[in-house]
Design a protein around this motif. Structure first.
Motif, PDB file in Angstrom:
ATOM      1  N   ARG A   1       0.825  -1.214   0.000  1.00  0.00           N
ATOM      2  CA  ARG A   1       0.000   0.000   0.000  1.00  0.00           C
ATOM      3  C   ARG A   1       0.866   1.274   0.000  1.00  0.00           C
ATOM      4  O   ARG A   1       0.549   2.253  -0.661  1.00  0.00           O
TER       5      ARG A   1
ATOM      6  N   ASP B   1      10.949   1.960   6.719  1.00  0.00           N
ATOM      7  CA  ASP B   1      10.421   0.600   6.872  1.00  0.00           C
ATOM      8  C   ASP B   1      11.391  -0.162   7.761  1.00  0.00           C
ATOM      9  O   ASP B   1      12.602   0.075   7.717  1.00  0.00           O
TER      10      ASP B   1
ATOM     11  N   ARG C   1      13.213  -4.259   1.876  1.00  0.00           N
ATOM     12  CA  ARG C   1      11.915  -3.822   1.335  1.00  0.00           C
ATOM     13  C   ARG C   1      11.901  -2.307   1.183  1.00  0.00           C
ATOM     14  O   ARG C   1      11.291  -1.763   0.261  1.00  0.00           O
TER      15      ARG C   1
ATOM     16  N   ASP D   1      -1.058  -3.454  10.763  1.00  0.00           N
ATOM     17  CA  ASP D   1      -2.108  -2.785  11.554  1.00  0.00           C
ATOM     18  C   ASP D   1      -1.761  -2.586  13.037  1.00  0.00           C
ATOM     19  O   ASP D   1      -2.023  -1.522  13.603  1.00  0.00           O
TER      20      ASP D   1
ATOM     21  N   TRP E   1       0.398 -11.689   7.108  1.00  0.00           N
ATOM     22  CA  TRP E   1       0.377 -11.394   8.553  1.00  0.00           C
ATOM     23  C   TRP E   1      -1.039 -11.249   9.089  1.00  0.00           C
ATOM     24  O   TRP E   1      -1.286 -11.419  10.285  1.00  0.00           O
TER      25      TRP E   1
ATOM     26  N   TYR F   1       8.883  -8.559  -1.591  1.00  0.00           N
ATOM     27  CA  TYR F   1       8.803  -9.537  -0.498  1.00  0.00           C
ATOM     28  C   TYR F   1       9.841 -10.663  -0.594  1.00  0.00           C
ATOM     29  O   TYR F   1      10.616 -10.852   0.336  1.00  0.00           O
TER      30      TYR F   1
ATOM     31  N   HIS G   1     -11.278   0.121  -5.160  1.00  0.00           N
ATOM     32  CA  HIS G   1     -12.338   0.290  -4.170  1.00  0.00           C
ATOM     33  C   HIS G   1     -13.533   1.075  -4.718  1.00  0.00           C
ATOM     34  O   HIS G   1     -13.985   2.056  -4.140  1.00  0.00           O
TER      35      HIS G   1
END
Ligand code: NAD
Length: 440
Positions: free
Chosen positions: A47, A71, A76, A112, A204, A282, A383
């Motif tokens: 994102r 990060d 990454r 999150d 995750w 990743y 979306h």
């Protein structure tokens, strides 16, 4: 019309491409006069590099200056910077980034359960925050964010992009028109298919400790929509949840797909090697943190549910029956508002193994009256068209009616708390009041 701030509501409502319009109408000589906001991102995964990274660098560089990327995974981070195409410094330490890069605006796109750390630390340094949903994952974190907001008097925006899908705005306007009277109940079923739904169990998100379960990670979108559509707060939740398809329920398992001995027979086999972007972000960074983007959906440690249902009571007296299923053969939702004067029903088609001519089909039926088909507007982009419109509102101050204003920390809190109450209801085997969790 040379000032993007003067974009009128009509244009915002009509088009998902307002940014393109604004950029086109802003003469290049004037662009230099627009002060660019110092913008930083924490979390350079999917994102952070896409919706809030490369897309912004491409379309909003006249109003945003990338000043830092952060990060926890240095590989990454390097891949993310490359994908975004920003020339700014990178940091593995968050506080170091805040100190050296001095952003005015921070985008939080991390896992999150870590949002709370970044949101509160940024607010405490006087930085405004835009955070990806869910704002946080439990009630203590809700309190920590609201306290930090109060003591610093800074702004938080939660990126509830679904509100900005034109079809969802249409639903809001139909409800506000009073055509179906006062809403007494809502029927809402959201279906995640065996591609998108399964993907949560690879990553995750499969752990409550990281994403708060799909009650929080995913349903936060749906609970926010309902809070906003009704203009009410959740009061009490009773819920059930089971794991029927993924995790321990699976027939066999391995660590991740690439070396898996069962790949030939596994319907959930996911070939990461076919996607260069995912390999870069990743696979080539997994030696640092051991994170497998193609994790096995049948791992024993999956502790979230794939089958969920709840009843929610709201402050205006309405009730909702809600369900979320994550291993469906198609993707979309069924939604209905039952009112004192009629019913509004919507069937949304996101992906299905049959042809559909419309993405969204809606009917309004009056009690003692007729059924009317409602034309649902179509939005371009992610979306349901919400992503583009949300970015225009965030960065170009498009003028909107009051009910389309940016979602704040309170909205973030109320939707998270609905999911936390559902999760707690399953654990405690009883209905849970929102007021038991936190005093707002
Ligand atoms: N609004 C939407 O529709 C939508 C869609 C997808 C994801 N999201 C949200 O966006 C956020 C990011 O999701 P994603 O899919 O990009 O995940 P991701 O796993 O691709 O990226 C998360 C990144 O955060 C980094 N990270 C984790 N903890 C960190 C920490 N403490 N400090 C610094 N970096 C840390 C990870 O190394 C990783 O690079 C999540 O909150 C997710 O819920 C929202």
């Amino acid at each position: 019309m040379s000032d993007p701030n003067l974009l009128r509501r009509r244009e915002f409502v009509k088009t998902a491409g307002t940014a393109a319009v604004a950029a086109a109408v802003l003469p290049s000589a004037l662009r230099a006069d627009v002060r660019r906001r110092r913008y930083a991102i924490v979390g350079t995964g999917h994102r952070g590099t896409g919706m809030w990274g490369a897309d912004l660098a491409k379309r909003y560089s006249d109003v945003l200056e990338f000043v830092g990327l952060c990060d926890a995974n240095p590989k990454r981070l390097a891949a993310g910077r490359d994908l975004i195409g920003a020339e700014c410094p990178t940091y593995t330490g968050f506080d170091e980034m805040l100190e050296k890069a001095r952003p005015e605006l921070l985008m939080v796109t991390t896992v999150d359960s870590t949002h709370v750390e970044q949101i509160t630390r940024a607010l405490d340094r006087g930085v405004d925050v835009i955070t990806e949903k869910p704002m946080v994952t439990d009630e203590r974190q809700v309190k920590a964010v609201l306290d930090a907001e109060r003591r610093n008097n800074r702004k938080i925006v939660v990126t509830f992009n679904y509100r900005y899908a034109p079809k969802h705005q249409k639903i809001k306007e139909l409800l506000m028109s009073g055509e179906i009277g006062r809403v007494t109940s809502v029927d809402f079923s959201w279906y995640l298919d065996v591609q998108h739904g399964a993907d949560y169990f690879r990553r995750w998100h499969r752990l409550k400790s990281r994403g708060g379960s799909l009650w929080v990670h995913k349903a936060t979108h749906h609970f926010d929509l309902v809070n906003w559509w009704l203009g009410a707060d959740p009061v009490e939740v009773a819920a059930y949840g089971e794991l029927n398809v993924y995790g321990k329920a699976g027939p066999f398992r391995h660590t991740h797909c690439r070396p898996c001995p069962h790949k030939a027979k596994c319907p959930f086999y996911f070939d990461l090697t076919k996607n260069e972007r995912l390999m870069k972000l990743y696979a080539r960074a997994e030696d640092v943190d051991g994170y497998h983007r193609d994790g096995c959906v049948f791992r024993e440690d999956v502790d979230i549910y794939d089958t969920m249902s709840a009843v929610v009571k709201y402050s205006d007296g309405a009730q909702m029956t809600y369900s979320l299923n994550a291993a469906m053969p198609f993707e979309g939702y069924r939604l209905a508002f039952n009112g004192t004067k009629g019913r509004l029903e919507v069937r949304d088609y996101e992906r299905q193994p049959w042809p559909e001519t419309e993405d969204s089909e809606a009917y309004l039926t009056k009690s003692f009256g007729k059924r009317e088909k409602i034309e649902m507007p179509h939005g371009e982009g992610g979306h349901g068209g919400g992503d583009n419109r949300l970015r225009d509102l965030l960065f170009r101050n498009a003028s909107v009616p009051d009910y389309m204003r940016l979602p704040d920390a309170r909205a973030g809190a109320m939707s998270v708390l609905t999911g936390v109450a559902a999760r707690t209801s399953i654990e405690k085997r009883r209905p849970v009041k929102i007021s038991e969790l936190v005093t707002l």
